[in-house]
Design a protein around this motif. Sequence first.
Motif, short mmCIF file in Angstrom:
data_model
loop_
_atom_site.label_atom_id
_atom_site.label_comp_id
_atom_site.label_asym_id
_atom_site.label_seq_id
_atom_site.Cartn_x
_atom_site.Cartn_y
_atom_site.Cartn_z
N ALA A 87 23.80 -28.05 -60.32
CA ALA A 87 23.11 -28.18 -61.60
C ALA A 87 21.86 -29.05 -61.46
CB ALA A 87 24.06 -28.76 -62.65
N LEU A 88 21.98 -30.15 -60.71
CA LEU A 88 20.82 -31.03 -60.50
C LEU A 88 19.73 -30.30 -59.70
CD1 LEU A 88 22.60 -34.42 -59.72
CD2 LEU A 88 21.36 -33.79 -61.80
N GLU A 89 20.16 -29.50 -58.74
CA GLU A 89 19.18 -28.75 -57.95
C GLU A 89 18.41 -27.77 -58.83
OE1 GLU A 89 19.06 -25.16 -54.67
OE2 GLU A 89 20.86 -26.42 -54.77
N ARG A 90 19.12 -27.07 -59.70
CA ARG A 90 18.47 -26.10 -60.58
C ARG A 90 17.56 -26.81 -61.60
NH1 ARG A 90 21.64 -20.83 -62.24
NH2 ARG A 90 19.51 -20.08 -61.90
N LEU A 91 17.99 -27.98 -62.06
CA LEU A 91 17.15 -28.75 -62.97
C LEU A 91 15.86 -29.18 -62.26
CD1 LEU A 91 16.68 -30.22 -65.66
CD2 LEU A 91 17.96 -32.17 -64.72
N GLY A 92 15.98 -29.60 -60.99
CA GLY A 92 14.79 -29.99 -60.22
C GLY A 92 13.84 -28.83 -60.03
N ILE A 93 14.40 -27.62 -59.79
CA ILE A 93 13.54 -26.44 -59.64
C ILE A 93 12.83 -26.13 -60.95
CG2 ILE A 93 13.58 -23.95 -59.25
CD1 ILE A 93 15.86 -24.43 -57.26
N ALA A 94 13.54 -26.30 -62.07
CA ALA A 94 12.92 -26.05 -63.38
C ALA A 94 11.75 -26.99 -63.62
CB ALA A 94 13.96 -26.20 -64.49
N VAL A 95 11.92 -28.27 -63.26
CA VAL A 95 10.84 -29.24 -63.42
C VAL A 95 9.67 -28.90 -62.51
CG1 VAL A 95 10.20 -31.67 -63.09
CG2 VAL A 95 12.37 -31.09 -64.19
N LEU A 96 9.97 -28.53 -61.26
CA LEU A 96 8.93 -28.16 -60.31
C LEU A 96 8.12 -26.97 -60.81
CD1 LEU A 96 7.47 -27.94 -57.57
CD2 LEU A 96 9.50 -26.77 -56.68
N VAL A 97 8.80 -25.92 -61.23
CA VAL A 97 8.11 -24.71 -61.68
C VAL A 97 7.28 -25.00 -62.92
CG1 VAL A 97 8.43 -22.39 -62.59
CG2 VAL A 97 9.77 -23.15 -60.63
N ALA A 98 7.85 -25.74 -63.87
CA ALA A 98 7.11 -26.05 -65.10
C ALA A 98 5.87 -26.88 -64.80
CB ALA A 98 8.03 -26.79 -66.08
N ALA A 99 6.02 -27.89 -63.95
CA ALA A 99 4.87 -28.75 -63.61
C ALA A 99 3.80 -27.97 -62.87
CB ALA A 99 5.34 -29.94 -62.77
N LEU A 100 4.21 -27.12 -61.94
CA LEU A 100 3.25 -26.36 -61.15
C LEU A 100 2.49 -25.35 -62.03
CD1 LEU A 100 2.03 -25.73 -58.40
CD2 LEU A 100 3.92 -24.16 -57.98
N LEU A 101 3.21 -24.64 -62.89
CA LEU A 101 2.55 -23.67 -63.76
C LEU A 101 1.58 -24.35 -64.72
CD1 LEU A 101 5.48 -21.21 -64.62
CD2 LEU A 101 3.58 -20.86 -63.02
N LEU A 102 1.98 -25.47 -65.29
CA LEU A 102 1.10 -26.19 -66.21
C LEU A 102 -0.10 -26.77 -65.48
CD1 LEU A 102 0.67 -27.02 -69.11
CD2 LEU A 102 2.05 -29.07 -68.70
N GLU A 103 0.12 -27.24 -64.26
CA GLU A 103 -0.98 -27.78 -63.46
C GLU A 103 -2.02 -26.69 -63.16
OE1 GLU A 103 -2.40 -31.07 -60.75
OE2 GLU A 103 -1.60 -30.76 -62.76
N LEU A 104 -1.55 -25.53 -62.75
CA LEU A 104 -2.47 -24.44 -62.43
C LEU A 104 -3.16 -23.91 -63.69
CD1 LEU A 104 -0.34 -22.46 -59.80
CD2 LEU A 104 -2.24 -24.03 -59.36
#
Length: 377
Positions: free
Chosen positions: A112-129
């Motif tokens: 669950a923590l791994e999937r939460l980390g992936i969600a944060v990574l994807v959200a941050a990367l998409l918003l950054e781009l």
Amino acid sequence: MPPPPEALRRGPFRAGTFRSPLHEPRTTVVLGRWLGAAVLVCFLTGLASHLLQDPPTWLSGVLPARPADGYRFTQGLHVISGIAAIPLTGAKLWTVYPRLFEWPPARSVLHALERLGIAVLVAALLLELFTGLLNTLQWYPWPFPFRQTHFWLGWLATGGLLIHLAVKAPLIARNWRRPQASVPGRRAFLTSVTAAVGAVTLTTAGQTVPWLRGLDLLAPRRPDIGSQGLPVNRTAAQAGTVTVPADWRLRVDGPRPYTLGLDDLARLPQYDAVLPIACVEGWSASARWTGVRLADLLARAGAPTGTAVRVTSLEADGPYRVMEMPAQYVDDPLTLLALRVNGETLNADHGFPARIIAPNRPGVLQTKWVARIEVVR
């Protein structure tokens, strides 16, 4: 967890929904290598841009004034790598998105923590781009400050990426080398992604790479188009400096303060410097600037070598109305109080009656409509 109820066995939760053989680790790892390199380059060059624009006190005195084209190179590479990362991100997410519909959603607390980390990574990367791309268009349809938000999103995305790489290291290692058996369609898919990255790069990089300017079809700026052969980000009308006071005089404050009118400045020794205007949006353009060396103006005011200055513009407001310049830029012989550009007197949009031009500086710090130069230390 028990199997999903029949009500969920539809759409993406239906068995056999995702039939493409390309939703597999080897394709993901190949794209991940390319995307990771783009993100790393984008992060490091963006960090360089941030430090040059707003350096901490301990660093301001050691930032290099040379190479003169340094900021042009790093910021151009920042925008180029960021744009290249957009199709790479889309392709990589396509290879793994079936995992969004796995059942059970979490097999353990660690999962669950791994999937939460992936969600944060994807959200941050998409918003950054997304925000970075709109910044190249100078369009800010959001209520938060761009530069600070973009900076911290960069740290969040890069940190999340490093954690993700650490968690997935065994899977990445197993799929790093090309397997003997080839997955149908993989080569064609990767070739298509490569072509997409190449297309967006070649059609936008010309705003900072002169020899690609003929292909500059999708970039928001053409650096060779504008008044006096240069683009303008902030016009005199926006700054309220269309009309310069008839009694304008440059004030230089130091141990022996003095003022000079435009005719006085023109009688001082004049120097030429070929330097770029390089902006955070990714475009840059070189020009031949003519004016008085800033170091000569300070020497006349009795300021010793190694003096930092504060430059104040005539504009009434704006985030860069007041600019501080560390000593290494002040002392550089290429740093000018420019009066002319490309052989012509500066027009209002380019900073008439005088502007700062210095090597390896962001365009926002090349202050226009200069009214005062003062020694700060």
